[in-house]
Design a protein around this motif. Sequence first.
Motif, PDB file in Angstrom:
ATOM      1  N   PHE A 226       8.102   1.530   5.284  1.00 24.96           N
ATOM      2  CA  PHE A 226       7.192   2.146   4.333  1.00 24.96           C
ATOM      3  C   PHE A 226       5.984   1.311   3.638  1.00 24.96           C
ATOM      4  O   PHE A 226       6.241   0.295   3.204  1.00 24.96           O
ATOM      5  N   ASN A 227       4.736   1.735   4.016  1.00 30.50           N
ATOM      6  CA  ASN A 227       3.589   0.796   3.577  1.00 30.50           C
ATOM      7  C   ASN A 227       2.705   1.628   2.536  1.00 30.50           C
ATOM      8  O   ASN A 227       2.099   2.641   2.913  1.00 30.50           O
ATOM      9  N   PRO A 228       2.727   1.199   1.143  1.00 30.66           N
ATOM     10  CA  PRO A 228       2.269   2.192   0.213  1.00 30.66           C
ATOM     11  C   PRO A 228       0.554   2.292   0.456  1.00 30.66           C
ATOM     12  O   PRO A 228      -0.208   3.099   0.193  1.00 30.66           O
TER      13      PRO A 228
ATOM     14  N   THR B 220      -0.575   3.020   3.576  1.00 28.09           N
ATOM     15  CA  THR B 220      -0.812   4.129   4.428  1.00 28.09           C
ATOM     16  C   THR B 220      -0.372   5.395   4.179  1.00 28.09           C
ATOM     17  O   THR B 220      -0.200   6.328   4.716  1.00 28.09           O
ATOM     18  N   VAL B 221      -0.239   5.640   2.686  1.00 30.03           N
ATOM     19  CA  VAL B 221       0.381   7.133   2.284  1.00 30.03           C
ATOM     20  C   VAL B 221      -0.707   8.011   2.496  1.00 30.03           C
ATOM     21  O   VAL B 221      -1.932   7.942   1.945  1.00 30.03           O
TER      22      VAL B 221
ATOM     23  N   SER C 201       4.192   7.655   4.124  1.00 26.19           N
ATOM     24  CA  SER C 201       3.499   6.349   4.617  1.00 26.19           C
ATOM     25  C   SER C 201       3.439   6.777   6.256  1.00 26.19           C
ATOM     26  O   SER C 201       4.690   6.948   6.729  1.00 26.19           O
ATOM     27  N   ARG C 202       2.409   6.789   6.824  1.00 24.10           N
ATOM     28  CA  ARG C 202       2.010   6.785   8.197  1.00 24.10           C
ATOM     29  C   ARG C 202       2.507   5.655   8.978  1.00 24.10           C
ATOM     30  O   ARG C 202       1.954   4.483   8.472  1.00 24.10           O
ATOM     31  N   VAL C 203       3.384   5.646   9.772  1.00 23.17           N
ATOM     32  CA  VAL C 203       3.795   4.418  10.549  1.00 23.17           C
ATOM     33  C   VAL C 203       3.982   4.632  11.968  1.00 23.17           C
ATOM     34  O   VAL C 203       3.472   5.809  12.497  1.00 23.17           O
TER      35      VAL C 203
ATOM     36  N   SER D 150       7.760  10.480   1.416  1.00 22.13           N
ATOM     37  CA  SER D 150       8.229  10.164  -0.145  1.00 22.13           C
ATOM     38  C   SER D 150       8.362  11.277  -0.774  1.00 22.13           C
ATOM     39  O   SER D 150       9.094  11.397  -1.923  1.00 22.13           O
TER      40      SER D 150
ATOM     41  N   GLU E 198       6.440   5.771  -5.370  1.00 20.33           N
ATOM     42  CA  GLU E 198       5.112   5.452  -4.683  1.00 20.33           C
ATOM     43  C   GLU E 198       5.113   3.996  -4.112  1.00 20.33           C
ATOM     44  O   GLU E 198       4.334   3.642  -3.032  1.00 20.33           O
TER      45      GLU E 198
ATOM     46  N   GLY F 244       7.784   3.149  -2.102  1.00 23.32           N
ATOM     47  CA  GLY F 244       8.851   3.512  -0.957  1.00 23.32           C
ATOM     48  C   GLY F 244      10.077   3.322  -1.581  1.00 23.32           C
ATOM     49  O   GLY F 244      11.298   3.294  -0.785  1.00 23.32           O
TER      50      GLY F 244
END
Length: 152
Positions: A46-48, A50-51, A113-115, A126, A140, A142
């Motif tokens: 999860f990368n804030p 790339t939300v 988050s787009r992964v 989220s 926010e 993750g």
Amino acid sequence: MKRMAFFAAFVFMLCLFLVSESLAQRGMMWRGSGGWGMGTPYSRMFNPATVETITGEVIAIDKLTPLSGMHYGIHMIVKTEKEPISVHLGPGWFIENQDIKIAAKDRIEVKGSRVTYNGKPAIIASEIKKGDDVLKLRDENGFPAWSGWRRP
């Protein structure tokens, strides 16, 4: 009279043993996060930064084991205007016990988050909105809602 006292003591000890055995087993079932807790390899995906928020129609819901050794989780395929995309919700035991039920053909809004998962785009959700209902899965940063209390 001694026989009755012995019998009562025996029944008491048997009950005590069975209760302690039952509690020990219950504690074992809930030990650990099943790979879904904060700081695990999956959670670190999860990368804030790339939300994003998408809207679309749910076309499928299924179980998924994201990484080897994890307990199963729930994911869905959401058909957006641009693409169908896999949306990872969270551990099965948590999602299956929520009041908000999501089914195929539901129109939803997903924030997450787009992964890249298995070489394809996916979203680690989220928040899910279905009508006026909101299912909060992570904060926010993750941090998972199922991980319980933490220090601010």
